[in-house]
Design a protein around this motif. Sequence first.
Motif, PDB file in Angstrom:
ATOM      1  N   SER A 146      16.905 -10.320  -3.683  1.00 58.87           N
ATOM      2  CA  SER A 146      17.833  -9.513  -2.724  1.00 58.87           C
ATOM      3  C   SER A 146      17.059  -8.052  -2.793  1.00 58.87           C
ATOM      4  O   SER A 146      17.203  -7.316  -1.666  1.00 58.87           O
ATOM      5  N   LEU A 147      16.358  -7.685  -3.625  1.00 60.20           N
ATOM      6  CA  LEU A 147      15.788  -6.116  -3.803  1.00 60.20           C
ATOM      7  C   LEU A 147      14.383  -6.259  -3.881  1.00 60.20           C
ATOM      8  O   LEU A 147      13.631  -6.902  -4.703  1.00 60.20           O
ATOM      9  N   THR A 148      13.520  -5.416  -2.862  1.00 57.21           N
ATOM     10  CA  THR A 148      12.176  -5.144  -3.060  1.00 57.21           C
ATOM     11  C   THR A 148      11.744  -3.683  -2.979  1.00 57.21           C
ATOM     12  O   THR A 148      12.358  -3.128  -2.053  1.00 57.21           O
ATOM     13  N   VAL A 149      10.895  -3.391  -3.859  1.00 56.47           N
ATOM     14  CA  VAL A 149      10.331  -2.211  -3.881  1.00 56.47           C
ATOM     15  C   VAL A 149       8.756  -2.298  -3.250  1.00 56.47           C
ATOM     16  O   VAL A 149       8.023  -3.276  -3.629  1.00 56.47           O
ATOM     17  N   THR A 150       8.679  -1.416  -2.336  1.00 61.63           N
ATOM     18  CA  THR A 150       7.339  -1.541  -1.405  1.00 61.63           C
ATOM     19  C   THR A 150       6.740  -0.003  -1.467  1.00 61.63           C
ATOM     20  O   THR A 150       7.319   1.200  -1.363  1.00 61.63           O
ATOM     21  N   SER A 151       5.409  -0.123  -2.031  1.00 61.59           N
ATOM     22  CA  SER A 151       4.593   1.337  -2.103  1.00 61.59           C
ATOM     23  C   SER A 151       3.468   1.032  -1.067  1.00 61.59           C
ATOM     24  O   SER A 151       2.758   0.008  -1.014  1.00 61.59           O
ATOM     25  N   VAL A 152       3.009   2.063  -0.166  1.00 62.49           N
ATOM     26  CA  VAL A 152       2.016   1.980   0.841  1.00 62.49           C
ATOM     27  C   VAL A 152       1.281   3.161   0.815  1.00 62.49           C
ATOM     28  O   VAL A 152       1.902   4.303   0.890  1.00 62.49           O
ATOM     29  N   THR A 153       0.222   3.226   0.146  1.00 61.41           N
ATOM     30  CA  THR A 153      -0.780   4.229  -0.125  1.00 61.41           C
ATOM     31  C   THR A 153      -1.909   4.363   1.084  1.00 61.41           C
ATOM     32  O   THR A 153      -2.559   3.145   1.326  1.00 61.41           O
ATOM     33  N   ARG A 185      -4.203  12.002   3.095  1.00 62.31           N
ATOM     34  CA  ARG A 185      -3.682  11.067   2.137  1.00 62.31           C
ATOM     35  C   ARG A 185      -2.164  11.118   2.094  1.00 62.31           C
ATOM     36  O   ARG A 185      -1.689  12.096   2.477  1.00 62.31           O
ATOM     37  N   SER A 186      -1.817   9.912   1.942  1.00 67.21           N
ATOM     38  CA  SER A 186      -0.031   9.695   2.264  1.00 67.21           C
ATOM     39  C   SER A 186       0.193   8.474   1.067  1.00 67.21           C
ATOM     40  O   SER A 186      -0.647   7.786   0.609  1.00 67.21           O
ATOM     41  N   GLN A 187       1.689   8.605   0.796  1.00 68.61           N
ATOM     42  CA  GLN A 187       2.289   7.536  -0.037  1.00 68.61           C
ATOM     43  C   GLN A 187       3.601   7.525   0.427  1.00 68.61           C
ATOM     44  O   GLN A 187       4.261   8.689   0.615  1.00 68.61           O
ATOM     45  N   GLU A 188       3.866   6.365   0.528  1.00 67.72           N
ATOM     46  CA  GLU A 188       5.465   5.882   0.808  1.00 67.72           C
ATOM     47  C   GLU A 188       5.808   4.951  -0.030  1.00 67.72           C
ATOM     48  O   GLU A 188       5.343   3.941  -0.317  1.00 67.72           O
ATOM     49  N   GLY A 224      14.088   5.179   1.111  1.00 68.21           N
ATOM     50  CA  GLY A 224      12.647   5.566   0.926  1.00 68.21           C
ATOM     51  C   GLY A 224      12.140   7.254   0.983  1.00 68.21           C
ATOM     52  O   GLY A 224      13.095   8.108   1.239  1.00 68.21           O
ATOM     53  N   ALA A 225      10.995   7.378   0.599  1.00 66.65           N
ATOM     54  CA  ALA A 225      10.425   8.711   0.631  1.00 66.65           C
ATOM     55  C   ALA A 225       8.912   8.575   1.105  1.00 66.65           C
ATOM     56  O   ALA A 225       8.354   7.590   0.792  1.00 66.65           O
ATOM     57  N   TYR A 226       8.415   9.744   1.864  1.00 66.74           N
ATOM     58  CA  TYR A 226       7.332   9.731   2.299  1.00 66.74           C
ATOM     59  C   TYR A 226       6.646  11.166   2.112  1.00 66.74           C
ATOM     60  O   TYR A 226       7.308  12.085   2.338  1.00 66.74           O
ATOM     61  N   TYR A 227       5.441  11.167   1.546  1.00 62.47           N
ATOM     62  CA  TYR A 227       4.592  12.462   1.468  1.00 62.47           C
ATOM     63  C   TYR A 227       3.011  12.202   1.967  1.00 62.47           C
ATOM     64  O   TYR A 227       2.600  11.305   1.834  1.00 62.47           O
ATOM     65  N   GLN A 228       2.662  13.153   2.437  1.00 60.85           N
ATOM     66  CA  GLN A 228       1.147  13.362   3.051  1.00 60.85           C
ATOM     67  C   GLN A 228       0.657  14.629   2.699  1.00 60.85           C
ATOM     68  O   GLN A 228       1.376  15.869   2.971  1.00 60.85           O
ATOM     69  N   SER A 229      -0.523  14.762   2.516  1.00 59.24           N
ATOM     70  CA  SER A 229      -1.238  16.090   2.229  1.00 59.24           C
ATOM     71  C   SER A 229      -2.652  15.899   3.243  1.00 59.24           C
ATOM     72  O   SER A 229      -3.088  14.533   3.420  1.00 59.24           O
ATOM     73  N   PHE A 234      -0.140   6.136  15.283  1.00 64.88           N
ATOM     74  CA  PHE A 234      -0.558   5.040  15.053  1.00 64.88           C
ATOM     75  C   PHE A 234       0.024   4.590  13.722  1.00 64.88           C
ATOM     76  O   PHE A 234       0.016   5.297  12.807  1.00 64.88           O
ATOM     77  N   ASN A 235       0.174   3.153  13.581  1.00 64.66           N
ATOM     78  CA  ASN A 235       0.481   2.659  12.098  1.00 64.66           C
ATOM     79  C   ASN A 235      -0.389   1.530  11.973  1.00 64.66           C
ATOM     80  O   ASN A 235      -0.232   0.353  12.517  1.00 64.66           O
ATOM     81  N   PHE A 236      -1.629   1.673  10.930  1.00 56.54           N
ATOM     82  CA  PHE A 236      -2.460   0.728  10.789  1.00 56.54           C
ATOM     83  C   PHE A 236      -1.998  -0.156   9.406  1.00 56.54           C
ATOM     84  O   PHE A 236      -2.027   0.489   8.213  1.00 56.54           O
ATOM     85  N   ASP A 237      -1.547  -1.285   9.496  1.00 55.06           N
ATOM     86  CA  ASP A 237      -1.067  -2.079   8.396  1.00 55.06           C
ATOM     87  C   ASP A 237      -0.412  -1.098   7.227  1.00 55.06           C
ATOM     88  O   ASP A 237      -0.200  -1.084   6.076  1.00 55.06           O
ATOM     89  N   GLY A 238       0.582  -0.394   7.842  1.00 54.41           N
ATOM     90  CA  GLY A 238       1.632   0.527   7.217  1.00 54.41           C
ATOM     91  C   GLY A 238       1.216   1.992   6.927  1.00 54.41           C
ATOM     92  O   GLY A 238       1.856   2.795   6.518  1.00 54.41           O
TER      93      GLY A 238
END
Length: 794
Positions: A337-344, A378-381, A397-402, A116-120
């Motif tokens: 033209s360039l966007t940085v997105t963070s999803v916690t 806990r996750s961070q993208e 991009g990069a993704y991390y989860q613990s 599932f992906n809830f709002d990112g």
Amino acid sequence: MIFNGVRQYSVLMISFATVGVPIVASGQENRGTGLEEIIVTARKREETSISVPVVITAVSGAELERRGVNSIDGLARLVPQLVVGEGGGTVQGGNIALRGISGADANPFGDQAVAFNFDGVQVARASVRRMAEMDIQQVEVLKGPQALYYGKNSPGGIISIRTADPTDELKAQISTGYEFNAEEWRAEGFVAGPITDTLGFRLAAYGSMMSGWVDNTVPRASPLAPGDDSVPDNDEYAVRATLKYAPSDQFDARLKVTYGKLDGDASAANVQFVDCPVNGTPQSGGVDNCKADDQVSMGELGPVMGSVYPTMGSGKTFLEQKQTLVGLEMNYHLNDSLTVTSVTGYYDVSLDNIANFTASYIAPTILGSHNRMDITERSQELRLTSDFDAPLNFMFGAYYQSSDAETGSVTFLNANTAVRINNYLLEQEGEAWSVFGELTYDITETIELSGGGRYSDETKKLPSVRSQAGSAGPFIYPPPRVQTVKSEESWYNFSPEATLSWRPNTNFTVFGSYKEGFLSGGFNSGSANFALPLDYDEQTVEGFEVGLKALLLDESLRINFAAYDYDVKGLQVQVTTQGTIQELKNAGKVRTRGAEFDFNYLTTMSGLTLHGALAYSHGRYDTYFGNCYRGQTKAAGCAYVPVPNSPGDAIPAAAGQAGTLQDLGDTDLIRSPEWTGNVGLTYERPLTATLKLGFSADATYSDDYLTDASSKEAGRSPSYTLYDASVRLADANDRWEVAFIGRNLGDEHYWTRNSDVPFSGTAPGNEVGPAVLGDSVASISRGREYMLKLTARY
């Protein structure tokens, strides 16, 4: 071959068209001269559903509301080849399969193959299917491997859910409904608007009180008769708060916090006998009709188990589950033209469950168990996305989860004497990270080549394993620590993806893709043999799919067609061994291929829309030695034993040696119906200058399919057709609405997971002596529903 399936599919589609019954799943609103376009985010960019080269079913929030869908289970009616349901008492929350690919269902430590992906925020846990879904803007079901764009890889697909955001002006809505068969009251609503010029809010809530749609037929004179004669008797509520902050065109942020709680009957409350091979009655005794319907014969545990283990108290069964989901998305536009997105992301689920796992009220056969689960993720993208007015664009991009998980069980057999069956408590720590990149190149104005990949690194550890083996000796809680054979394991994977698409105009797209996907291995956390290794291996998938999307007939007809062919290695399947032990194992090699078609047609008759979908799937095990089912003899195929130190391999059992495995090569994949589809229509017309009338009718069909990893035929869920209909009277400006909604009007019953009743039948693998098949039980789908619903909007 796949083309044979496509040929059969085409013939059936022609038959549907001949009788004028079109098909789809998304329910769109009119644009005046044609269908309104659907905006999707399948590739983490906003694109039209026609232009995105991904096989996707998008369902609007309005369509979910029209059909009375407020759960993931209900979503399966709208999306062919999506199979979702209760797992028959599984702690994690049930089964989710897409195109026949699924993951762990009874192992709380295992991730799902369909995430599932809830709002990112990525959540690969089936537990969220028990969480009320309210105030939804749109659901997108992405089929096939989704390794590139979505967090931890999802080899089966993604269910992406976007909830509604704050509005520019003050708005509110409240809906209340009553479902007559289950005596269920529902209420749902929201209020949204601006706080300042740069800050908006939205508050949504949902509540339900239900007596239950299943009659418990345990004789009232039985000492283990439950206090209520209907199940499941549940109370549920959920709230979601959203804040959206946009101080400038350069930066915006969105925070969503959701909390849900479910209190009521145990997870196994609706587990029923669906097959009793001995005289059509349970081998445990008692009275049961042994068929899937709206009756169950489930007893309580009684006070004896509580005298040994005080947590079980008087023996009343129950379930309490709490869930919290938090997502914070921030976008910083470096330039045009360039966007940085963070999803916690943050997700926490806790469950406390006391249940009877034998679907019986006969005291010596009662299997009472206390299950607990607590999982925190806990996750961070971070990702950088370009939008150049040039042929080449990118996303990196990069993704991390613990994660931390704890699960345990205390189980006793016999409500009169309480013989201990298990007593364990396990902890798991997980850490996963990945890097990903995608390039999109416009070869010409009409031809696009996109591709990339994700490298994943995942580690899981068992810092604490506690278990009290056997039934001898006094009960000890918490149980003593034990030394496991393996307590740490890591997996590494690179999953590439490439897509070539052709768009001669904005209303037509043809594409072909090569994709790979990955699901890490893990550790079994159920009632396992702790003297053996608890780990299982990764699951990988690779293959191709092609698709065609078009808007035709002056944009009044939308069609989508796709065909796919994928090979899966190490499919993770849940098996039951030794009557009560649940283990996740790898099934060797699997092949799944098929074709899908859907369309939405705005007819020339004002207000009438026809829609539907049809899918063909051919899922087979290529190489798989699976566990035998209770009572299966050598002559019936239970004629193999494992090869020591060679997981997945088997050799014939020697003369006089009992078999434990069967060769399931070239047999059906579980939860993989061959044909699925739906047809429907919506019609709306004005009655007066201030009133309008709406009507809808829908039918959903599924072939029968296996639901037991041992391929036991008695566990095959029957084919079914579900009929839904609704009629609505509303204000012309949608200020209020009165609706009567009917679901599953034919009162069909089916299930998604089957298992042998513990201790019924004889041990498998015999070549001498009598053999008796075990009884089969399953958690049955909800039957007929009639709901009256009132809605007011501001």
